[in-house]
Design a protein around this motif. Structure first.
Motif, PDB file in Angstrom:
ATOM      1  N   SER A  99      26.191  13.303   6.037  1.00 31.57           N
ATOM      2  CA  SER A  99      26.625  12.220   6.602  1.00 31.57           C
ATOM      3  C   SER A  99      26.097  11.116   5.867  1.00 31.57           C
ATOM      4  CB  SER A  99      25.680  11.985   8.119  1.00 31.57           C
ATOM      5  OG  SER A  99      26.049  10.640   8.597  1.00 31.57           O
TER       6      SER A  99
ATOM      7  N   ILE B  67      24.063  17.249   7.684  1.00 33.80           N
ATOM      8  CA  ILE B  67      24.320  17.660   9.002  1.00 33.80           C
ATOM      9  C   ILE B  67      24.163  19.264   9.072  1.00 33.80           C
ATOM     10  CG2 ILE B  67      26.347  17.814  10.388  1.00 33.80           C
ATOM     11  CD1 ILE B  67      25.514  14.903  10.005  1.00 33.80           C
TER      12      ILE B  67
ATOM     13  N   GLN C 104      38.128  12.136  15.529  1.00 30.70           N
ATOM     14  CA  GLN C 104      37.110  10.971  15.862  1.00 30.70           C
ATOM     15  C   GLN C 104      36.612  11.184  17.293  1.00 30.70           C
ATOM     16  OE1 GLN C 104      36.084   8.803  13.816  1.00 30.70           O
ATOM     17  NE2 GLN C 104      37.424   9.185  12.205  1.00 30.70           N
TER      18      GLN C 104
ATOM     19  N   ASN D 196      36.791  14.012  19.259  1.00 30.57           N
ATOM     20  CA  ASN D 196      35.719  15.205  19.659  1.00 30.57           C
ATOM     21  C   ASN D 196      34.836  15.414  18.570  1.00 30.57           C
ATOM     22  OD1 ASN D 196      37.233  16.512  21.764  1.00 30.57           O
ATOM     23  ND2 ASN D 196      38.835  16.695  20.305  1.00 30.57           N
ATOM     24  N   MET D 197      34.754  14.522  17.467  1.00 27.58           N
ATOM     25  CA  MET D 197      33.735  14.793  16.413  1.00 27.58           C
ATOM     26  C   MET D 197      33.727  15.895  15.643  1.00 27.58           C
ATOM     27  SD  MET D 197      32.368  11.578  16.380  1.00 27.58           S
ATOM     28  CE  MET D 197      30.757  11.546  15.701  1.00 27.58           C
TER      29      MET D 197
ATOM     30  N   TYR E 156      34.984  18.090  12.206  1.00 31.03           N
ATOM     31  CA  TYR E 156      35.521  18.012  10.813  1.00 31.03           C
ATOM     32  C   TYR E 156      36.022  19.124  10.325  1.00 31.03           C
ATOM     33  CZ  TYR E 156      34.665  17.204   5.653  1.00 31.03           C
ATOM     34  OH  TYR E 156      34.705  17.190   4.400  1.00 31.03           O
TER      35      TYR E 156
ATOM     36  N   ASN F  74      31.658  21.107  14.596  1.00 32.17           N
ATOM     37  CA  ASN F  74      31.364  19.938  15.380  1.00 32.17           C
ATOM     38  C   ASN F  74      29.938  19.411  15.070  1.00 32.17           C
ATOM     39  OD1 ASN F  74      29.975  18.547  17.697  1.00 32.17           O
ATOM     40  ND2 ASN F  74      31.401  19.583  19.163  1.00 32.17           N
ATOM     41  N   VAL F  75      30.235  17.955  14.599  1.00 31.34           N
ATOM     42  CA  VAL F  75      29.027  17.227  13.940  1.00 31.34           C
ATOM     43  C   VAL F  75      28.038  17.019  14.699  1.00 31.34           C
ATOM     44  CG1 VAL F  75      30.523  16.478  12.147  1.00 31.34           C
ATOM     45  CG2 VAL F  75      30.194  15.011  14.085  1.00 31.34           C
ATOM     46  N   ARG F  76      28.340  17.023  16.041  1.00 29.66           N
ATOM     47  CA  ARG F  76      27.129  16.575  17.237  1.00 29.66           C
ATOM     48  C   ARG F  76      26.293  17.901  17.415  1.00 29.66           C
ATOM     49  NH1 ARG F  76      31.602  14.659  20.774  1.00 29.66           N
ATOM     50  NH2 ARG F  76      31.708  12.158  20.745  1.00 29.66           N
ATOM     51  N   THR F  77      27.031  19.252  17.727  1.00 30.84           N
ATOM     52  CA  THR F  77      26.320  20.253  17.894  1.00 30.84           C
ATOM     53  C   THR F  77      25.914  20.950  16.400  1.00 30.84           C
ATOM     54  OG1 THR F  77      28.247  21.647  18.018  1.00 30.84           O
ATOM     55  CG2 THR F  77      27.458  20.847  19.982  1.00 30.84           C
ATOM     56  N   LYS F  78      26.313  20.685  15.563  1.00 34.42           N
ATOM     57  CA  LYS F  78      26.067  21.210  14.049  1.00 34.42           C
ATOM     58  C   LYS F  78      26.289  22.484  14.196  1.00 34.42           C
ATOM     59  CE  LYS F  78      22.530  17.585  13.326  1.00 34.42           C
ATOM     60  NZ  LYS F  78      21.040  17.112  12.761  1.00 34.42           N
TER      61      LYS F  78
ATOM     62  N   SER G   7      33.880   8.259  10.117  1.00 32.82           N
ATOM     63  CA  SER G   7      33.499   8.356  11.390  1.00 32.82           C
ATOM     64  C   SER G   7      33.152   6.820  11.972  1.00 32.82           C
ATOM     65  CB  SER G   7      32.418   9.081  11.915  1.00 32.82           C
ATOM     66  OG  SER G   7      32.270   8.932  13.101  1.00 32.82           O
TER      67      SER G   7
END
Length: 307
Positions: free
Chosen positions: A20, A31, A49, A51-52, A54, A74-78, A302
């Motif tokens: 990031s 990330i 964008q 659902n974040m 990649y 999923n960049v939120r949950t990595k 993002s």
């Protein structure tokens, strides 16, 4: 977000890291890291964008032949939400991918053997809700392998600038136009489309240096937007990935990757992400050392979604 792929010659795997990057403050954060099987190379990336997520389209050898696979983080949950999914079985994908507002991926798949570095391609779309692809335009065009891709949503048209610097427009109803680079241009690529302003941009290399131009249809003489100050004549702007640029439609920022470059301020070769504010042409740099050890690519912005 930016993918950084590390090469380990002779090893069975290739380490990779998703980064990031804040292009204004020059802050970089890891990330997550993982390992590709060896002889893997990333061809294209896209970012969902809403659902974040990649997406990475990567090719690797399976037995005696290369195959194309889709993986997604999923960049939120990595964590991986898709890993090594063959989205066009039996076909090799050698060009970048792009994503529309509904999260569908638009791309080109090779439909023939290569002849003099060119191949027949089909225009295909992958739907994440079914995890299936369908052919939009079969045998759509003949293109040089590798190149950047950008989807113009309101025109339902896919733009591609191949490795021969030819820009081809393929509409979903099968209308195809093709323009070579202008005679004054050495090479061009890294097409990006700002869907907020409905404006396209293309990166050009010519005798006057590196510059970003406003892409327009039915011509190859594109109006200049920004000249790129790359510090000295010894800088080079080279990237081996088809996908090495991204656009932020909210701020109208255009970023692209420079690999193995050396200049007056950096006598040792470095990799870098160069960002231009297309409204003011102000530049921002993010530098990475060890240029011969990593391959930098796959930048995807993002940004806040409009309400």
């Amino acid at each position: 977000a930016l993918s950084s792929v590390w090469y380990s010659p002779g090893a069975s795997t290739t380490p990779a890291t998703l980064l990031s990057i804040d292009v204004i403050t020059n802050k970089t954060t890891d990330i997550m890291s993982w390992k590709f099987s060896n002889q893997t190379y990333v061809v294209g990336t896209a970012f969902d964008q809403f659902n974040m997520i990649y997406y990475m389209l990567h090719n690797q050898k399976v037995g005696a032949r290369e195959q194309s696979f889709l993986s997604a983080i999923n960049v939120r949950t990595k964590s991986f939400v898709i890993q090594d999914l063959e989205i066009s079985p039996g076909k090799l994908i050698l060009w970048d991918i792009d994503i529309d507002s509904s999260g569908k991926l638009h791309y080109l798949a090779k439909n023939s053997a290569e002849h003099s570095g060119k191949a027949i391609v089909s225009y295909e779309v992958w739907d994440p809700s079914h995890q299936k692809s369908h052919v939009v335009v079969p045998e759509a065009a003949v293109l040089s392998v590798f190149g950047s891709v950008s989807y113009i949503e309101d025109k339902e048209t896919l733009l591609v600038c191949d490795s021969d610097s030819t820009v081809t427009s393929i509409s979903e109803n099968g209308v195809v136009t093709e323009f070579p680079k202008a005679s004054s241009v050495y090479s061009q690529g890294q097409l990006e489309w700002n869907n907020a302003t409905n404006t396209g941009y293309i990166l050009e290399w010519s005798g006057s240096g590196v510059s970003i131009h406003n892409w327009q249809k039915l011509t190859n003489n594109y109006p200049l937007v920004c000249s790129v100050d790359i510090e000295s004549a010894s800088w080079t702007a080279v990237n081996s990935m088809s996908d090495a640029s991204s656009i932020d439609p909210v701020n109208n920022f255009y970023s692209f990757v420079i690999e193995e470059a050396a200049g007056s301020s950096h006598p040792d070769e470095v990799d870098a992400v160069l960002t231009l504010d297309l409204n003011s042409c102000e530049q921002y740099w993010v530098f990475y050392s060890h240029a011969h050890e990593i391959e930098l690519g796959g930048p995807e912005y993002s940004y806040p979604l409009s309400s």
